[in-house]
Design a protein around this motif. Structure first.
Motif, PDB file in Angstrom:
ATOM      1  N   MET A 104      -6.499 114.507 -21.486  1.00  0.00           N
ATOM      2  CA  MET A 104      -7.170 114.011 -20.309  1.00  0.00           C
ATOM      3  C   MET A 104      -8.190 115.044 -19.830  1.00  0.00           C
ATOM      4  O   MET A 104      -9.331 114.739 -19.690  1.00  0.00           O
ATOM      5  CB  MET A 104      -6.153 113.677 -19.238  1.00  0.00           C
ATOM      6  CG  MET A 104      -6.776 113.236 -17.957  1.00  0.00           C
ATOM      7  SD  MET A 104      -5.556 112.704 -16.779  1.00  0.00           S
ATOM      8  CE  MET A 104      -6.109 111.068 -16.503  1.00  0.00           C
ATOM      9  N   GLU A 105      -7.762 116.197 -19.542  1.00  0.00           N
ATOM     10  CA  GLU A 105      -8.556 117.362 -19.172  1.00  0.00           C
ATOM     11  C   GLU A 105      -9.221 117.311 -17.802  1.00  0.00           C
ATOM     12  O   GLU A 105      -9.441 118.336 -17.200  1.00  0.00           O
ATOM     13  CB  GLU A 105      -9.580 117.703 -20.250  1.00  0.00           C
ATOM     14  CG  GLU A 105      -8.888 118.081 -21.549  1.00  0.00           C
ATOM     15  CD  GLU A 105      -9.827 118.423 -22.667  1.00  0.00           C
ATOM     16  OE1 GLU A 105     -10.993 118.004 -22.629  1.00  0.00           O
ATOM     17  OE2 GLU A 105      -9.371 119.101 -23.587  1.00  0.00           O
ATOM     18  N   SER A 106      -9.578 116.150 -17.304  1.00  0.00           N
ATOM     19  CA  SER A 106     -10.167 116.069 -15.966  1.00  0.00           C
ATOM     20  C   SER A 106     -10.109 114.639 -15.447  1.00  0.00           C
ATOM     21  O   SER A 106     -10.145 113.695 -16.223  1.00  0.00           O
ATOM     22  CB  SER A 106     -11.621 116.536 -15.979  1.00  0.00           C
ATOM     23  OG  SER A 106     -12.170 116.488 -14.673  1.00  0.00           O
ATOM     24  N   VAL A 107     -10.040 114.510 -14.129  1.00  0.00           N
ATOM     25  CA  VAL A 107     -10.136 113.199 -13.503  1.00  0.00           C
ATOM     26  C   VAL A 107     -11.527 113.010 -12.908  1.00  0.00           C
ATOM     27  O   VAL A 107     -11.792 112.045 -12.224  1.00  0.00           O
ATOM     28  CB  VAL A 107      -9.053 112.987 -12.416  1.00  0.00           C
ATOM     29  CG1 VAL A 107      -7.676 113.039 -13.046  1.00  0.00           C
ATOM     30  CG2 VAL A 107      -9.186 114.008 -11.306  1.00  0.00           C
ATOM     31  N   SER A 108     -12.401 113.926 -13.224  1.00  0.00           N
ATOM     32  CA  SER A 108     -13.782 113.857 -12.763  1.00  0.00           C
ATOM     33  C   SER A 108     -14.673 113.384 -13.908  1.00  0.00           C
ATOM     34  O   SER A 108     -14.746 114.038 -14.954  1.00  0.00           O
ATOM     35  CB  SER A 108     -14.243 115.240 -12.293  1.00  0.00           C
ATOM     36  OG  SER A 108     -15.653 115.298 -12.214  1.00  0.00           O
ATOM     37  N   GLN A 109     -15.314 112.261 -13.718  1.00  0.00           N
ATOM     38  CA  GLN A 109     -16.205 111.764 -14.765  1.00  0.00           C
ATOM     39  C   GLN A 109     -17.325 112.756 -15.050  1.00  0.00           C
ATOM     40  O   GLN A 109     -17.744 112.933 -16.185  1.00  0.00           O
ATOM     41  CB  GLN A 109     -16.791 110.399 -14.387  1.00  0.00           C
ATOM     42  CG  GLN A 109     -17.526 109.744 -15.534  1.00  0.00           C
ATOM     43  CD  GLN A 109     -16.626 109.492 -16.739  1.00  0.00           C
ATOM     44  OE1 GLN A 109     -15.555 108.913 -16.616  1.00  0.00           O
ATOM     45  NE2 GLN A 109     -17.047 109.931 -17.915  1.00  0.00           N
ATOM     46  N   GLN A 110     -17.776 113.441 -14.013  1.00  0.00           N
ATOM     47  CA  GLN A 110     -18.832 114.437 -14.176  1.00  0.00           C
ATOM     48  C   GLN A 110     -18.400 115.532 -15.149  1.00  0.00           C
ATOM     49  O   GLN A 110     -19.159 115.939 -16.019  1.00  0.00           O
ATOM     50  CB  GLN A 110     -19.183 115.045 -12.817  1.00  0.00           C
ATOM     51  CG  GLN A 110     -20.271 116.079 -12.864  1.00  0.00           C
ATOM     52  CD  GLN A 110     -20.577 116.672 -11.492  1.00  0.00           C
ATOM     53  OE1 GLN A 110     -19.939 116.326 -10.502  1.00  0.00           O
ATOM     54  NE2 GLN A 110     -21.545 117.547 -11.437  1.00  0.00           N
ATOM     55  N   LYS A 111     -17.161 115.979 -15.038  1.00  0.00           N
ATOM     56  CA  LYS A 111     -16.673 117.026 -15.943  1.00  0.00           C
ATOM     57  C   LYS A 111     -16.462 116.493 -17.361  1.00  0.00           C
ATOM     58  O   LYS A 111     -16.770 117.171 -18.328  1.00  0.00           O
ATOM     59  CB  LYS A 111     -15.384 117.627 -15.403  1.00  0.00           C
ATOM     60  CG  LYS A 111     -15.541 118.280 -14.053  1.00  0.00           C
ATOM     61  CD  LYS A 111     -15.080 119.697 -14.061  1.00  0.00           C
ATOM     62  CE  LYS A 111     -15.154 120.356 -12.708  1.00  0.00           C
ATOM     63  NZ  LYS A 111     -16.428 120.373 -12.072  1.00  0.00           N
ATOM     64  N   LEU A 112     -15.946 115.270 -17.478  1.00  0.00           N
ATOM     65  CA  LEU A 112     -15.787 114.681 -18.810  1.00  0.00           C
ATOM     66  C   LEU A 112     -17.144 114.557 -19.506  1.00  0.00           C
ATOM     67  O   LEU A 112     -17.269 114.834 -20.694  1.00  0.00           O
ATOM     68  CB  LEU A 112     -15.115 113.317 -18.711  1.00  0.00           C
ATOM     69  CG  LEU A 112     -13.652 113.313 -18.250  1.00  0.00           C
ATOM     70  CD1 LEU A 112     -13.171 111.878 -18.052  1.00  0.00           C
ATOM     71  CD2 LEU A 112     -12.767 114.051 -19.228  1.00  0.00           C
ATOM     72  N   ASP A 113     -18.138 114.150 -18.755  1.00  0.00           N
ATOM     73  CA  ASP A 113     -19.486 114.036 -19.314  1.00  0.00           C
ATOM     74  C   ASP A 113     -20.046 115.407 -19.684  1.00  0.00           C
ATOM     75  O   ASP A 113     -20.659 115.571 -20.737  1.00  0.00           O
ATOM     76  CB  ASP A 113     -20.432 113.339 -18.328  1.00  0.00           C
ATOM     77  CG  ASP A 113     -20.068 111.887 -18.091  1.00  0.00           C
ATOM     78  OD1 ASP A 113     -19.299 111.310 -18.889  1.00  0.00           O
ATOM     79  OD2 ASP A 113     -20.553 111.327 -17.088  1.00  0.00           O
ATOM     80  N   TYR A 114     -19.816 116.395 -18.831  1.00  0.00           N
ATOM     81  CA  TYR A 114     -20.314 117.757 -19.070  1.00  0.00           C
ATOM     82  C   TYR A 114     -19.786 118.296 -20.399  1.00  0.00           C
ATOM     83  O   TYR A 114     -20.507 118.943 -21.146  1.00  0.00           O
ATOM     84  CB  TYR A 114     -19.898 118.665 -17.913  1.00  0.00           C
ATOM     85  CG  TYR A 114     -20.272 120.113 -18.091  1.00  0.00           C
ATOM     86  CD1 TYR A 114     -21.573 120.545 -17.816  1.00  0.00           C
ATOM     87  CD2 TYR A 114     -19.347 121.039 -18.535  1.00  0.00           C
ATOM     88  CE1 TYR A 114     -21.926 121.877 -17.985  1.00  0.00           C
ATOM     89  CE2 TYR A 114     -19.684 122.372 -18.710  1.00  0.00           C
ATOM     90  CZ  TYR A 114     -20.981 122.787 -18.429  1.00  0.00           C
ATOM     91  OH  TYR A 114     -21.327 124.098 -18.603  1.00  0.00           O
TER      92      TYR A 114
END
Length: 65
Positions: free
Chosen positions: A1-11
């Motif tokens: 999963m690594e993040s619940v922030s779409q911004q971080k997943l995109d980064y």
């Protein structure tokens, strides 16, 4: 999963959405498959609020933590 922030997943170019991750966790849980979630925290632009967002979303997901 690594993040619940779409911004971080995109980064990090994960190629996944928060919704996809939530659905995957729900499916694992429904089928009694133990899962381990690792979250990336403490990134340079991360705030206390964004770190707490991880915990809140996982708790919203039916007690996934």
């Amino acid at each position: 999963m690594e993040s619940v922030s779409q911004q971080k997943l995109d980064y990090f170019n994960k190629g996944k959405t928060v919704e996809m991750n939530k659905k995957a966790l729900a499916l694992l849980r429904e089928n009694n498959i133990v899962s381990i979630v690792q979250l990336l925290v403490g990134l340079p632009d991360e705030t206390k609020e964004s770190m707490l967002q991880n915990e809140l979303l996982l708790k919203e997901g039916g007690g996934l933590i």
